[in-house]
Design an enzyme around this catalytic site. Structure first.
Site, PDB file in Angstrom:
ATOM      1  CE1 TYR A  87      -3.756  -2.322   0.083  1.00 60.53           C
ATOM      2  CE2 TYR A  87      -2.774  -3.249   2.077  1.00 60.53           C
ATOM      3  CZ  TYR A  87      -3.706  -3.308   1.056  1.00 60.53           C
ATOM      4  OH  TYR A  87      -4.576  -4.371   0.985  1.00 60.53           O
ATOM      5  CG  HIS A 125     -13.028  -7.101  -2.137  1.00 65.94           C
ATOM      6  ND1 HIS A 125     -12.689  -6.625  -3.386  1.00 65.94           N
ATOM      7  CD2 HIS A 125     -12.003  -6.713  -1.303  1.00 65.94           C
ATOM      8  CE1 HIS A 125     -11.526  -6.001  -3.319  1.00 65.94           C
ATOM      9  NE2 HIS A 125     -11.085  -6.030  -2.067  1.00 65.94           N
ATOM     10  CG  ASP A 169     -28.483  -2.146  -1.646  1.00 66.21           C
ATOM     11  OD1 ASP A 169     -28.201  -2.410  -2.835  1.00 66.21           O
ATOM     12  OD2 ASP A 169     -29.088  -2.945  -0.894  1.00 66.21           O
ATOM     13  CG  HIS A 209      -9.333  -0.617  -4.958  1.00 65.94           C
ATOM     14  ND1 HIS A 209      -9.875  -0.774  -3.705  1.00 65.94           N
ATOM     15  CD2 HIS A 209     -10.337  -0.780  -5.841  1.00 65.94           C
ATOM     16  CE1 HIS A 209     -11.159  -1.039  -3.830  1.00 65.94           C
ATOM     17  NE2 HIS A 209     -11.471  -1.046  -5.106  1.00 65.94           N
ATOM     18  CG  LEU A 210      -3.980   3.279  -1.844  1.00 65.72           C
ATOM     19  CD1 LEU A 210      -3.921   3.067  -0.348  1.00 65.72           C
ATOM     20  CD2 LEU A 210      -3.157   4.489  -2.267  1.00 65.72           C
ATOM     21  CB  SER A 211      -2.998  -2.777  -3.808  1.00 65.24           C
ATOM     22  OG  SER A 211      -4.311  -3.234  -3.521  1.00 65.24           O
ATOM     23  NE  ARG A 223      -6.358  -8.555  -1.193  1.00 65.14           N
ATOM     24  CZ  ARG A 223      -6.571  -8.181   0.060  1.00 65.14           C
ATOM     25  NH1 ARG A 223      -7.375  -7.183   0.323  1.00 65.14           N
ATOM     26  NH2 ARG A 223      -5.968  -8.810   1.057  1.00 65.14           N
TER      27      ARG A 223
END
Ligand code: DQA
Length: 147
Positions: free
Chosen positions: A24, A81, A88, A101-103, A112
């Site tokens: 990260y 996930h 909703d 997402h950082l990764s 993931r």
């Protein structure tokens, strides 16, 4: 004129800096916010940052978002996930949103690779670290300019 973007970080993202830095990165959440805010200000955007480790609180931030912002950047962490509650709540906002997402989630563990919010987002950006947030701001700014 619409120029407000709310950036909602979810579970465990308060641990950035010390949490698996090889995945990260080494920026803390505060440092990430400073960099992203600087970029957003250059674009003329007003940024609001929130982080919570409580799913219900994240849902309530989304409920309030219709009043507090014009667009969303969401990094819900692991909730991405599997949280249909967050999906909703996002749908109920009707706001333009980008998933960040950082990764590189699509290149990591099987669980993931799936996102329950993606089809309610204009775009998803992953694996670019802090630059992913700047890219998301550019996309949302373009959406503001088009409308
Ligand atoms: C994350 C990816 C998620 O799979 C993980 O649970 C996180 C962080 C990311 O920014 O790369 O907490 O959202």
């Amino acid at each position: 004129m619409r120029n407000r973007v709310e950036i909602l970080h979810g579970v465990n993202l308060d641990q950035l800096g010390s949490r698996e830095p090889e995945i990260y990165g080494s920026l803390t959440l505060g440092e990430l916010e400073t960099q992203v805010r600087r970029f957003g200000t250059e674009l003329g955007l007003e940024l609001i940052f929130e982080q919570t480790n409580h799913e219900g609180e994240y849902v309530e931030l989304l409920h309030a978002a219709r009043e507090t912002t014009d667009a969303l950047i969401l990094n819900p962490g692991a909730w991405t996930h599997y949280s249909y509650a967050i999906r909703d709540a996002l749908a109920s906002t009707g706001l333009p949103a980008v998933e960040v997402h950082l990764s590189a989630v699509s290149e990591r563990e099987e669980f993931r690779r799936h996102s329950v919010i993606r089809d309610h987002c204009l775009a998803h950006i992953e694996g670019k670290g802090v630059d992913g947030y700047s890219d998301a701001l550019v996309l949302l700014n373009e959406a503001f300019e088009r409308s």
